[in-house]
Design an enzyme around this catalytic site. Structure first.
Site, PDB file in Angstrom:
ATOM      1  N   VAL A  58       0.835  -1.205   0.000  1.00 31.88           N
ATOM      2  CA  VAL A  58       0.000   0.000   0.000  1.00 31.88           C
ATOM      3  C   VAL A  58       0.873   1.261   0.000  1.00 31.88           C
ATOM      4  CG1 VAL A  58      -1.821   1.266   1.218  1.00 31.88           C
ATOM      5  CG2 VAL A  58      -1.866  -1.228   1.167  1.00 31.88           C
TER       6      VAL A  58
ATOM      7  N   GLU B 130     -10.106   6.172   6.138  1.00 29.46           N
ATOM      8  CA  GLU B 130     -10.986   5.656   5.080  1.00 29.46           C
ATOM      9  C   GLU B 130     -10.515   4.291   4.590  1.00 29.46           C
ATOM     10  OE1 GLU B 130     -13.965   7.471   3.352  1.00 29.46           O
ATOM     11  OE2 GLU B 130     -14.042   5.292   3.328  1.00 29.46           O
TER      12      GLU B 130
ATOM     13  N   LYS C  79     -13.084  -4.363  11.423  1.00 30.73           N
ATOM     14  CA  LYS C  79     -13.757  -3.401  10.544  1.00 30.73           C
ATOM     15  C   LYS C  79     -15.172  -3.074  11.024  1.00 30.73           C
ATOM     16  CE  LYS C  79     -11.050  -5.092   6.627  1.00 30.73           C
ATOM     17  NZ  LYS C  79     -11.051  -6.140   5.577  1.00 30.73           N
TER      18      LYS C  79
ATOM     19  N   ILE D 170     -13.748   1.387  -1.102  1.00 26.35           N
ATOM     20  CA  ILE D 170     -15.148   1.812  -0.936  1.00 26.35           C
ATOM     21  C   ILE D 170     -15.190   3.005   0.024  1.00 26.35           C
ATOM     22  CG2 ILE D 170     -17.438   1.125  -0.144  1.00 26.35           C
ATOM     23  CD1 ILE D 170     -16.675  -1.783  -0.745  1.00 26.35           C
TER      24      ILE D 170
ATOM     25  N   ALA E 225       9.863   6.357   5.541  1.00 25.45           N
ATOM     26  CA  ALA E 225      10.517   5.470   6.512  1.00 25.45           C
ATOM     27  C   ALA E 225      10.105   4.032   6.250  1.00 25.45           C
ATOM     28  CB  ALA E 225      10.121   5.863   7.936  1.00 25.45           C
TER      29      ALA E 225
END
Lengths: 444, 444
Positions: free
Chosen positions: B24, B138, B214, B145, B53
């Site tokens: 990511v 988010e 979640k 989504i 980092a």
């Protein structure tokens, strides 16, 4: 009036005027009353509905609310006590006057009026930008689905490939009923009318104009072009027969009315028409009056937003979401809305003609049951460089009548299909209309 | 270093530090470089990735980017030149130290780390509120989504009844493969692992912990309660057999792993477990690794958000959406994020025990093929006031073996089902495990 103002208009009290107390107006009023605490927790100022205008205000139920009423919406647009105008009049004449007058008077404006934006959006966004006010239109596309917010605040940080949307509930209901209950178009339309899902004069919905308004708003939003409504290709669902639905089903497709916008090399597509949607695409699973918008981007991939596209309460919930934004805008807590007015119309991209757009097509031809007719048809298609992906021949509907031939083509230009159909129509063994429907090939 | 700062750190230049350059992190870096113009058009300040980092920074490809690198993320958390920290380290130890140190130093923080928020959210939101900074997450729920944005900015102006979410792509992939390819659990899991959809140790996903993280974030967001992760009921998909999937299919259901949160009379439900989803509910149509979140509210009705829940590019797109918000927050253009930190944990509502929650249940019992066994079972159910909605008896899997009996009950308490199952297990003619799975009854 003076005493009223002195009593009620204190510091940090934001006055809101609602113009038009139809279904959505009434529901917005109820929403604000019922969920004032919830709304209040999302803003940092006091607010209230202070004024309401409706041509027929005398007959409206105001739930004992202490508001100033008038028959003339322009009174609200001109009233310096009001900070936010919610325009729910509809149409493009009075609504346009009220909205532009309100903006000129530095009021924030919220509207659910897709026709207004599609037809006068360029002028309105320019006014909004100049006046430095909030202009909210979340409710104008796909009702309760927060598609405007998701696009402007989450998805426009990369290249957007396309939007495919089921954005007219009436069309979706009729096509869905035809498919699931095996109804013909007229019966499904009558059922939709009896349930209030279609107007007495349904032409605006089933003819595709309403969807065209909405897709042109989305196109201008994501590609930052002037409102492309006048250049939008519009095709309705009137020519879809139960046979088309049956044959499509056998080939693995569901027929939906779809709004499409795409961009490639600064050329924008903006169109609404029926489409065969593959059953493994989630858009095919959107039933009844529900709406859904499938957005494809380079990084996030495919995202779909699904929900109620119409109805008083659902549409009002989008109006209220805008109201929260408008109050936060007014209080300098959220000024992001200005980016929308500033960006729409800043890019000049050509809108593609429908003839220049490639699609896979479903074609239904009625031919006499004689040898050689299939060869005649395929020869014509071959000459136009149209490859056939699937072909099925069906039993005649009545004994001795013509044989329906159904084909799915590879991706070809709209102009090529039109040329081929013209030639096929001239064949002696081919009779009646030839129906062609675009096929969605993207896997959502 | 001094010259670098003099050259680069000018007025309105916002420095961003990325901690953790895994999939990511790398994708976020690429996104910012590739779509700098698009991002720039949504903010009113200059920005750049100034610091990166990673424990293994030497091996990372920085695409020739002119950034300051370090092995120690805490260097970034303490560096006064950096305004925004993007935490993509993962885990709850170093990540927590980096995030809390960053916030204490008045830096805005963006994270994709659901475990961090689920486990330390109460402390983090308190810190964020006190420091008056932006805290964005988010990407922590359902990847690309925009569910956090849609909830906080569009849907929390009314009563939210429930959320039902397919929020773990690994579980959805395995169950979907079992259903569509008729695979058993182990084979489907192995396939998911070979495709990179499941970890070498998959327990965190298939055991339900990831989904529990979640759903507890969503629960605290919509009901404004402290993070309920520790009180969340967690059940994975390990006990779902291909027979369960087959029998459910025959009854009109698809098995999905679902995160649920609901509220009624200040009692909140927060749970993750497999569920039978009716095939006419759009959640049943979410295939492969896709995620979807179905939200029901009093006014907007049912809305579903569908998209990629994981993967570098999809998750990074959510990180970038937060980055735009963070820059606008920093520039006083959008301060709405503070409402989130201010509201989470302000309401104290009881989290319901799973035994006290009502559901319809699917029950699979293996019994000997003797007369009277069905009467014995139904008598026990009747004593617990459990009504049966549907019952099917199946052929034994192998000749001479036990007969699978499958039932769907009406809505009953979890405790009643457990009691009944305990008693049924004691019957002489019943053998082996009794599998019970909850059934989703809401029509989305």
């Amino acid at each position: 009036m003076l005493i009223y103002n002195l009593l009620c208009i204190g510091i940090d009290m934001i006055n809101i005027g609602i113009c038009g107390l139809g279904t959505v107006g009434q529901s917005s009023l109820e929403h604000i009353v019922k969920f004032k605490d919830e709304i209040r927790s999302n803003v940092s100022a006091n607010f209230r509905i202070s004024h309401v205008a409706d041509l027929d205000i005398e007959s409206k139920n105001l739930n004992g609310l202490d508001v100033i009423t008038t028959n003339n919406a322009m009174d609200l647009a001109k009233n310096p006590d009001i900070s936010i105008i919610i325009e729910l009049i509809g149409g493009t004449t009075v609504a346009y006057e009220v909205v532009s007058e309100s903006i000129k008077n530095k009021k924030h404006v919220i509207t659910a009026n897709k026709a207004l934006i599609a037809e006068h959006g360029d002028k309105i966004f320019k006014l909004a930008k100049e006046a430095n006010i909030f202009f909210g239109f979340e409710a104008s596309v796909a009702g309760a689905i927060p598609i405007i917010k998701a696009l402007t605040h989450n998805m426009l940080n990369e290249k957007i490939f396309s939007i495919f949307g089921i954005i007219n509930g009436t069309c979706n209901y009729i096509l869905d009923q035809m498919a699931t209950k095996n109804l013909d178009f007229k019966t499904a339309l009558a059922e939709a009318q009896s349930l209030g899902y279609a107007e007495a004069d349904p032409s605006f919905d089933i003819g595709g104009n309403d969807a065209a308004h909405k897709i042109s708003i989305l196109a201008s939003l994501i590609y930052k072009i002037p409102l492309p409504y006048k250049k939008t290709y519009i095709e309705g669902i009137e020519s879809i027969s139960s046979m088309d639905i049956k044959y499509s089903d056998e080939l693995g497709y569901t027929i939906k009315h779809i709004g499409v916008t795409k961009e490639n090399n600064d050329l924008v597509e903006c169109r609404v028409h029926p489409m065969l949607v593959p059953k493994d695409n989630i858009l095919s699973q959107v039933h009844n009056v529900m709406n859904a918008v499938l957005v494809s981007g380079e990084r996030f991939g495919s995202s779909m937003f699904y929900g109620h596209g119409a109805g008083g309460d659902a549409t009002a919930s989008a109006v209220i979401a805008n109201l929260v934004e408008a109050i936060n805008f007014d209080q300098n807590i959220d000024r992001t809305n200005l980016k929308i007015s500033e960006s729409i119309g800043t890019k000049n991209k050509k809108i593609k003609e429908i003839d220049d757009i490639e699609n896979s097509f479903y074609i239904k031809i009625h031919a006499k049951d004689v040898t050689g007719v299939m060869a005649e048809i395929t020869n014509i298609l071959a000459k136009e460089n149209i490859n056939i992906e699937a072909v099925t021949q069906h039993e005649p509907n009545e004994s001795g009548s013509l044989i329906p031939i159904v084909m799915i083509t590879d991706s070809v230009l709209g102009s090529s299909i039109n040329k081929a159909i013209k030639k096929i129509k001239c064949l002696d063994n081919v009779k009646g209309e030839i129906n062609s429907i675009r096929v969605l090939k993207l896997h959502g």
